[in-house]
Design a protein around this motif. Structure first.
Motif, PDB file in Angstrom:
ATOM      1  N   LEU A  83       0.834  -1.209   0.000  1.00  0.00           N
ATOM      2  CA  LEU A  83       0.000   0.000   0.000  1.00  0.00           C
ATOM      3  C   LEU A  83       0.863   1.252   0.000  1.00  0.00           C
ATOM      4  CD1 LEU A  83      -2.745   1.350   0.122  1.00  0.00           C
ATOM      5  CD2 LEU A  83      -2.690   1.112   2.621  1.00  0.00           C
ATOM      6  N   ASP A  84       1.903   1.269   0.821  1.00  0.00           N
ATOM      7  CA  ASP A  84       2.788   2.435   0.873  1.00  0.00           C
ATOM      8  C   ASP A  84       3.506   2.623  -0.468  1.00  0.00           C
ATOM      9  OD1 ASP A  84       2.123   3.087   3.447  1.00  0.00           O
ATOM     10  OD2 ASP A  84       3.804   2.017   4.364  1.00  0.00           O
ATOM     11  N   VAL A  85       3.945   1.531  -1.066  1.00  0.00           N
ATOM     12  CA  VAL A  85       4.635   1.632  -2.354  1.00  0.00           C
ATOM     13  C   VAL A  85       3.680   2.164  -3.425  1.00  0.00           C
ATOM     14  CG1 VAL A  85       5.795   0.343  -4.179  1.00  0.00           C
ATOM     15  CG2 VAL A  85       6.271  -0.195  -1.787  1.00  0.00           C
ATOM     16  N   ALA A  86       2.456   1.655  -3.423  1.00  0.00           N
ATOM     17  CA  ALA A  86       1.467   2.113  -4.404  1.00  0.00           C
ATOM     18  C   ALA A  86       1.229   3.607  -4.272  1.00  0.00           C
ATOM     19  CB  ALA A  86       0.159   1.346  -4.223  1.00  0.00           C
ATOM     20  N   ARG A  87       1.155   4.100  -3.037  1.00  0.00           N
ATOM     21  CA  ARG A  87       0.940   5.539  -2.827  1.00  0.00           C
ATOM     22  C   ARG A  87       2.141   6.355  -3.276  1.00  0.00           C
ATOM     23  NH1 ARG A  87      -1.678   4.930   3.276  1.00  0.00           N
ATOM     24  NH2 ARG A  87      -3.844   4.569   2.601  1.00  0.00           N
ATOM     25  N   LEU A  88       3.332   5.845  -3.039  1.00  0.00           N
ATOM     26  CA  LEU A  88       4.540   6.570  -3.424  1.00  0.00           C
ATOM     27  C   LEU A  88       4.656   6.728  -4.935  1.00  0.00           C
ATOM     28  CD1 LEU A  88       7.288   5.134  -1.036  1.00  0.00           C
ATOM     29  CD2 LEU A  88       6.426   7.473  -1.078  1.00  0.00           C
ATOM     30  N   VAL A  89       4.388   5.659  -5.671  1.00  0.00           N
ATOM     31  CA  VAL A  89       4.635   5.688  -7.116  1.00  0.00           C
ATOM     32  C   VAL A  89       3.387   6.028  -7.922  1.00  0.00           C
ATOM     33  CG1 VAL A  89       6.549   4.076  -6.913  1.00  0.00           C
ATOM     34  CG2 VAL A  89       4.254   3.204  -7.387  1.00  0.00           C
ATOM     35  N   GLY A  90       2.251   6.233  -7.258  1.00  0.00           N
ATOM     36  CA  GLY A  90       1.059   6.688  -7.967  1.00  0.00           C
ATOM     37  C   GLY A  90       0.412   5.645  -8.824  1.00  0.00           C
ATOM     38  N   THR A  91       0.156   4.469  -8.258  1.00  0.00           N
ATOM     39  CA  THR A  91      -0.556   3.429  -8.970  1.00  0.00           C
ATOM     40  C   THR A  91      -1.473   2.713  -7.994  1.00  0.00           C
ATOM     41  OG1 THR A  91      -0.286   1.612 -10.547  1.00  0.00           O
ATOM     42  CG2 THR A  91       1.131   1.568  -8.613  1.00  0.00           C
ATOM     43  N   SER A  92      -2.268   1.796  -8.476  1.00  0.00           N
ATOM     44  CA  SER A  92      -3.226   1.113  -7.613  1.00  0.00           C
ATOM     45  C   SER A  92      -2.567  -0.029  -6.850  1.00  0.00           C
ATOM     46  CB  SER A  92      -4.391   0.567  -8.436  1.00  0.00           C
ATOM     47  OG  SER A  92      -3.950  -0.497  -9.262  1.00  0.00           O
ATOM     48  N   LEU A  93      -3.145  -0.334  -5.704  1.00  0.00           N
ATOM     49  CA  LEU A  93      -2.657  -1.464  -4.918  1.00  0.00           C
ATOM     50  C   LEU A  93      -2.819  -2.759  -5.714  1.00  0.00           C
ATOM     51  CD1 LEU A  93      -1.594  -2.640  -2.281  1.00  0.00           C
ATOM     52  CD2 LEU A  93      -3.942  -2.671  -1.412  1.00  0.00           C
ATOM     53  N   ALA A  94      -3.909  -2.867  -6.456  1.00  0.00           N
ATOM     54  CA  ALA A  94      -4.140  -4.068  -7.253  1.00  0.00           C
ATOM     55  C   ALA A  94      -3.039  -4.250  -8.291  1.00  0.00           C
ATOM     56  CB  ALA A  94      -5.508  -3.986  -7.933  1.00  0.00           C
TER      57      ALA A  94
END
Length: 379
Positions: A344-355
């Motif tokens: 979740l943190d990585v998805a938020r950092l790079v601007g993509t979905s958790l899925a």
């Protein structure tokens, strides 16, 4: 003078040069083909159509030649009339390049500067100076588009050839411009089949290529100045190239150590590592709030510029073929996850979905969990 048998070469050869065409008998209701004698050496074909408003409309059909003889001119005139009746605006946008420029203008209005700039840069490199750019929309065929697509992999004008994935994105941009031309009635709708049948190239998975720390340092070691700063920012943030190119000075907050990026998922405030903060502080020095933070010679970066910079540096560093700016994004995501950061943190950092992160990188979490389990003494 009455109607002339301009379909006969012997008759045309005896006509005197003049600006007003010599008109033959009508080839259909209110439709005529004319011959304009330029000099003793040849002439051109002209079509004339009497509209419902009782006004005549004219269309140049081309220079008389063995290929464009009277029969070919007659067929061209009939096609022109068909397009006129279908509402096609043949005098506004005539060539493939015209269609691309019209599409760029529409992108500027409907999608904004970033979308327009991306399309314009693609067309500058691959269409405007290419033979396909001068091709009339109504004469473009599937073969023309496929020949153009295949040539995208070849170096041109000091640029390296495109990788399959980039070739496909450029093909998509051209198709979008041509579909826009159909929607605006610059070309008849039945021409759509000519480019819709052109298939994309088979492209490899960009996420397969990972650069370890030594390779990333080797890549950066081949870069200097603006290019070094831009590509280092990509390595330190995992951001997309377009997001980095769109950062303005006001988007970087040195006090909180964050930068606001605007990408596919909308604006997001991203916390920066100390190395990235130092890098952005250097880039922000003496710049006004509206200025671009990361520039190339004082101007905004574009996709072609950063692609060339990465390609040349990767070659000089002896890195595997296929290294692009996205490789640094993939490497950032991989390193972050293997270091224990949550998906979740990585998805938020790079601007993509958790899925999306889970789909492509979930196996890394499983591998890490498996190693931790192996170290546990449960019994």
């Amino acid at each position: 003078m009455g109607r002339i048998s301009i379909d006969k070469a012997t008759v045309r050869a005896k006509l005197e040069p003049r600006r007003e065409p010599y008109w033959g008998a009508p080839i259909a209701q209110n439709l005529f083909v004319g011959f304009r004698r330029i000099d003793s050496g040849g002439g051109t074909w002209i079509a004339r159509l009497l509209g419902d408003d009782k006004n005549h409309r004219y269309q140049s059909l081309g220079t008389v030649s063995p290929v464009l003889d009277y029969e070919a001119a007659r067929k061209a005139a009939l096609e022109w009339r068909r397009q006129m009746h279908a509402g096609v605006k043949t005098n506004e946008v005539k060539t493939v390049a015209d269609a691309c420029r019209a599409y760029v203008e529409d992108r500027q209005i409907m999608k904004g500067a970033q979308s327009a700039t991306d399309a314009e840069q693609r067309f500058k490199r691959t269409v405007y100076s290419d033979p396909i750019g001068a091709l009339p929309l109504a004469k473009m065929t599937q073969r023309h588009v496929e020949k153009w697509r295949n040539a995208l992999s070849e170096p041109r004008e000091g640029h390296n050839g495109l990788a399959p994935a980039s070739m496909n994105r450029t093909l998509t941009a051209l198709k979008a411009a041509l579909n826009f031309a159909v929607a605006r009635r610059y070309v008849a709708a039945d021409r759509t089949i000519e480019w819709s049948l052109v298939k994309p190239m088979k492209a490899g998975n960009r996420r397969d290529l990972f650069l370890d720390l030594a390779q990333r340092r080797a890549l950066l070691g081949e870069l200097t100045g603006d290019a070094r700063r831009f590509i280092e920012a990509a390595a330190l943030t995992g951001a997309r190239g377009g997001e980095l190119a769109s950062i303005q000075r006001k988007h970087f907050d040195a006090r909180t150590g964050t930068v606001t990026l605007d990408g596919k998922t909308g604006p997001r405030a991203v916390p920066l590592a100390p190395a990235a903060i130092d890098l952005f502080k250097q880039a922000a020095r003496d710049k006004l709030p509206e200025a671009w933070l990361l520039t190339k010679g004082g101007k905004q970066w574009d996709r072609w510029a950063w692609n060339e910079a990465v390609h040349e540096a990767a070659q000089a560093a002896g890195l595997p073929s296929g290294v692009v700016l996205y490789t640094l994004r993939h490497s950032f995501i991989t390193e972050a996850i293997t270091a224990g950061m949550s998906l979740l943190d990585v998805a938020r950092l790079v601007g993509t979905s958790l899925a999306m992160i889970d789909k492509h990188y979930g196996h890394l979490v499983q591998d890490a969990a498996r190693k931790r389990l192996a170290a546990l003494n449960m019994i």
